[in-house]
Design an enzyme around this catalytic site. Structure first.
Site, PDB file in Angstrom:
ATOM      1  N   SER A 229       0.833  -1.190   0.000  1.00 41.21           N
ATOM      2  CA  SER A 229       0.000   0.000   0.000  1.00 41.21           C
ATOM      3  C   SER A 229       0.876   1.253   0.000  1.00 41.21           C
ATOM      4  O   SER A 229       1.704   1.418  -0.894  1.00 41.21           O
ATOM      5  CB  SER A 229      -0.966  -0.080   1.184  1.00 41.21           C
ATOM      6  OG  SER A 229      -2.062   0.748   0.987  1.00 41.21           O
ATOM      7  N   ASP A 455      -8.963  -4.291  -6.024  1.00 39.79           N
ATOM      8  CA  ASP A 455      -8.486  -3.508  -4.877  1.00 39.79           C
ATOM      9  C   ASP A 455      -9.247  -2.185  -4.787  1.00 39.79           C
ATOM     10  O   ASP A 455      -9.236  -1.384  -5.727  1.00 39.79           O
ATOM     11  CB  ASP A 455      -6.988  -3.228  -5.034  1.00 39.79           C
ATOM     12  CG  ASP A 455      -6.332  -2.768  -3.741  1.00 39.79           C
ATOM     13  OD1 ASP A 455      -6.935  -1.935  -3.032  1.00 39.79           O
ATOM     14  OD2 ASP A 455      -5.219  -3.233  -3.452  1.00 39.79           O
ATOM     15  N   HIS A 485      -7.690  -5.542  -0.583  1.00 39.99           N
ATOM     16  CA  HIS A 485      -6.532  -4.662  -0.642  1.00 39.99           C
ATOM     17  C   HIS A 485      -5.264  -5.490  -0.520  1.00 39.99           C
ATOM     18  O   HIS A 485      -4.936  -5.999   0.551  1.00 39.99           O
ATOM     19  CB  HIS A 485      -6.632  -3.639   0.492  1.00 39.99           C
ATOM     20  CG  HIS A 485      -5.606  -2.553   0.450  1.00 39.99           C
ATOM     21  ND1 HIS A 485      -5.227  -1.943  -0.720  1.00 39.99           N
ATOM     22  CD2 HIS A 485      -4.893  -1.953   1.439  1.00 39.99           C
ATOM     23  CE1 HIS A 485      -4.329  -1.009  -0.439  1.00 39.99           C
ATOM     24  NE2 HIS A 485      -4.099  -1.006   0.850  1.00 39.99           N
TER      25      HIS A 485
END
Length: 516
Positions: A229, A455, A485
């Site tokens: 991320s 995602d 995610h």
């Protein structure tokens, strides 16, 4: 308020630490003039219980083989432009490699995202997921500057944060807009009051320089890295600054490095709407039926009606707080971070339709870093501080109002929520660095870049743009056709084999590899 836009890089694992709980020594100083920080020796000791800023809880349990997690503090310059001045103590954690010493590659450094997530608490919570990587690496993570135990940014106290998260973050009229803007200004002013010294020094470029010092102190010629991320943005900035120091690196759940804050927010509106569409379709496809709607469109229509009703009349949440429209929207967004959370979303919606908002509020609390005892981690404060120090654009109310139709078209449910989030940096006391990060890394070795087609928080298209931005011969894209995610922690064997093969044996997957 924090929301999926400002938490655009919130790692699934970081939020899951808090969610699993709810649903079921470091400091700074001054560097001596003759001290070379690259020569410092880390004193690894048993890990203490996480601090309140790290999220609280118990000290990490031993690893499955009985080995203990070890913690240490590393000094870094507060201001990298004046490296002989004051220092910040970065909190580090590691699990020593489990395999034979002659097979050890080095340290594998993790950043799980946020920005603002504590790596010191996240790594041990999910360390078993990386047991294979531990056979040849020391697993290492850290609290970046301004986060957790590393000179944490402080803004509002717990009671103030409770009130802050109860505000209406999708204002409908002049009075609500004024209240929302005033609340944001007070939050930012509190950050300046309590953390003025650290605020100018929490940019991603600062954290990248910290990681290069960490590489040296850990004794590695190259940085072996796993970024998830926001950790992909940090890794990209590191590769830009230190392309010759990059070892084997993996970027998972990729932040689009070409976007402004506005473009990122709009992309997330589309991403979370896609995830909601997928949730609704999955729910009605089940043989036992969907308890929150007869068709996918019915599921989404009922959610929209629920939020409108909550905007007028909140329902009981986690006593004594009420579930507001804003809290419910945050709770829904939190549940869309992982397909594993969809069952909680179904349960929460079913209960909310009966006037019980507890499950959705627990999900919202997980997004905001609130523990069941009412204590907050500093993820909100750190998230805003890092994003606002990084992002140059500043938006005003008139600009947001003009953008609302575009955001609503992208997502009827999340559009307003994400559009208004663009005001979070408007009155920030530190200027933003750039429109978007520079991740060009000519001369760097291959970096494995993994995009997930489902995602919500870092939409799939960002992976391809990261590959292009890194430059020719650097980024190698792998696509995972999945939900949630990130990809590696989905337990998909194809993804894990590709990542393990690269990090452990240097086998670069073919560009364009697809896992499903």
């Amino acid at each position: 308020m924090p929301n999926p836009a400002r938490l655009r890089a919130a790692a699934l694992t970081a939020t899951a630490v808090t969610l699993s709980v709810l649903l079921a020594g470091c400091g700074g100083g001054t560097q001596e003039d003759d001290e070379d920080l690259t020569k410092q020796k880390l004193s690894w000791k048993s890990c203490p219980a996480p601090s309140e800023a790290e999220g609280g809880g118990a000290a990490p349990s031993p690893l499955p083989d009985g080995d203990a997690w070890q913690c240490a503090t590393m000094k870094v310059p507060l201001d990298w432009n004046h490296p002989k001045g004051d220092t910040v103590g970065l909190a580090l954690i590691r699990a020593v490699a489990s395999g034979a010493a002659d097979r050890r590659i080095g340290s594998l450094v993790f950043n799980f995202g946020g920005p603002g997530g504590s790596g010191v608490t996240t790594l041990p919570a999910f360390g078993q997921d990386y047991a294979k990587l531990r056979t040849r690496y020391d697993l290492v993570s850290f609290d970046p500057r301004g986060v957790g135990r590393s000179d944490p940014v402080e803004c509002l106290d717990d009671k103030q944060l409770d009130r802050y998260f109860q505000q209406d973050a999708t204002p409908d009229d002049r009075a609500e807009r004024t209240e929302f803007v005033d609340s944001t200004e007070k939050f930012n002013a509190a950050c300046e009051q309590h953390s003025k010294k650290i605020l100018p020094h929490v940019r991603t470029t600062d954290a990248a320089r910290d990681m290069d010092l960490m590489r040296q102190v850990l004794g590695d010629e190259k940085l072996y890295y796993f970024g998830i991320s926001y950790g992909t943005e940090l890794g990209g900035v590191y590769a830009h600054l230190f392309p010759r120091h990059v070892g084997r690196a993996v970027f998972d759940a990729v932040v689009d490095p070409t976007q402004t804050a506005e473009q990122s927010s709009l992309g997330q509106a589309k991403g979370f709407q896609l995830a909601l569409d997928n949730f609704a379709a999955d729910c009605v496809s089940k043989a036992e039926g969907c308890p929150v709607g007869d068709t996918a469109e019915d599921v989404k229509a009922r959610i929209a009606r629920l939020l409108k009703d909550l905007d007028r009349t909140p329902i009981p949440g986690v006593f004594p707080r009420e579930l507001t429209e804003t809290a419910a929207t945050g709770g829904i967004a939190q549940a869309l971070y992982s397909k594993d959370f969809w069952e909680y979303l179904t349960e929460g919606l079913e209960q909310a339709y009966d006037g019980d908002g507890r499950v959705l509020m627990v999900l919202s609390d997980a997004l905001n870093g609130r523990n069941e005892d009412g204590k907050y981690s500093n993820i909100t404060a750190a998230n805003v501080a890092i994003n606002c120090a990084d992002d140059k654009p500043r938006y005003d109310t008139a600009y947001v109002e003009g953008k609302l139709p575009e955001f609503r078209k992208a997502s009827p449910l999340f559009g307003d929520y994400l559009a208004w989030s663009m005001l979070s940096c408007t009155d920030w006391p530190v200027a933003g660095a750039a429109d978007h990060p520079d991740v060009s890394a000519p001369g760097a070795p291959p970096i494995l870049v993994i995009g997930n087609t489902g995602d919500p928080a870092t939409p799939y298209e960002g992976a391809g743009r990261m590959v292009n931005a890194l430059g020719k011969g650097v980024g190698v894209e792998l696509t995972y056709k999945g939900q949630g995610h990130g990809a590696y922690d989905s337990k998909n064997r194809c993804v894990q084999n590709a990542v393990d093969g690269y990090l452990l044996d240097g086998k670069v997957p073919a560009a364009g590899t697809v896992c499903s």
